[in-house]
Design an enzyme around this catalytic site. Sequence first.
Site, mmCIF file in Angstrom:
data_model
loop_
_atom_site.group_PDB
_atom_site.id
_atom_site.type_symbol
_atom_site.label_atom_id
_atom_site.label_comp_id
_atom_site.label_asym_id
_atom_site.label_seq_id
_atom_site.Cartn_x
_atom_site.Cartn_y
_atom_site.Cartn_z
ATOM 1 N N TYR A 68 -100.915 -34.998 58.649
ATOM 2 C CA TYR A 68 -100.183 -34.088 57.769
ATOM 3 C C TYR A 68 -98.869 -33.658 58.412
ATOM 4 C CZ TYR A 68 -99.150 -29.774 55.153
ATOM 5 O OH TYR A 68 -98.536 -28.788 54.407
ATOM 6 N N SER A 125 -93.337 -28.270 55.121
ATOM 7 C CA SER A 125 -94.228 -27.345 55.818
ATOM 8 C C SER A 125 -93.610 -27.053 57.168
ATOM 9 C CB SER A 125 -95.612 -27.966 56.006
ATOM 10 O OG SER A 125 -96.400 -27.178 56.883
#
Length: 262
Positions: A152, A139
Amino acid sequence: MDLGLKDRVAIVTGAGAGIGFETAKRFLAEGARVVGASRTTHDFRKLAGADRLLAVDIDMATPQAGEVVAQAALEAFGRIDILFNNAGQAHARESFLVTSDADWQATLELNLMGYVRMARAVLPTMLAQGKGVLIHCGSEAGRLPVSILPDYSVSKAGVLMLSKYLSREYTARGVRSNVVAPAHIRTPLWDAPGGFLDALAQKFACSREEAVTAFLRESKLPAGRLGRPDEVASMVAFLASDLAEFISGESVGVDGGVMPTI
């Protein structure tokens, strides 16, 4: 474009929805055989017949999951050519200080250790074959952390280094490793209760759909829209193909141009 993936065997974790589901569809469309691992594989099972598709219902956060999935792939299809490490979770947090040890452990167990274990399970087969491809769903949050996603963001930074390490050790032995790094892709992580859209709606004090418009306006995303899971799947398929055989140790953004503007 024919990517030359016909009859190759691909493992896709998190194949039940979102980016994993679209990637499985793309591999199948290219003629590959696909092993899809996910806690829920109901929709994945409908994509093809048993001669080209194998569903494994499993939680990729469990320590044995990698070995179970790899063994199932070998029993069904006799080889493993591609791994797309994709299963993950992202929960919006109020702040770093209220993110508990349990939150950190649950996220890292799936988003990082799930990738480690799956790669460890397929590597012996790939090395014996003399060829294989590891692709990990990272990501852009792994390079520029998101304020509501502390655990995350850190997990995705770990994925970047995992892939870089695997590339350094195994490229010379025929196994490439790369990261595809999406940002602002509208997946179930956006729409699920308590997901990104709920957090944005609360932030902007508006409806969920109005929150998308407000977010795009605030972020100044050059593409002017959220991305689609199939757009990420196209990059994964390219990286899995021999067209990308001189690419290893890289992180490729699929982000609508957001990184250069921040």
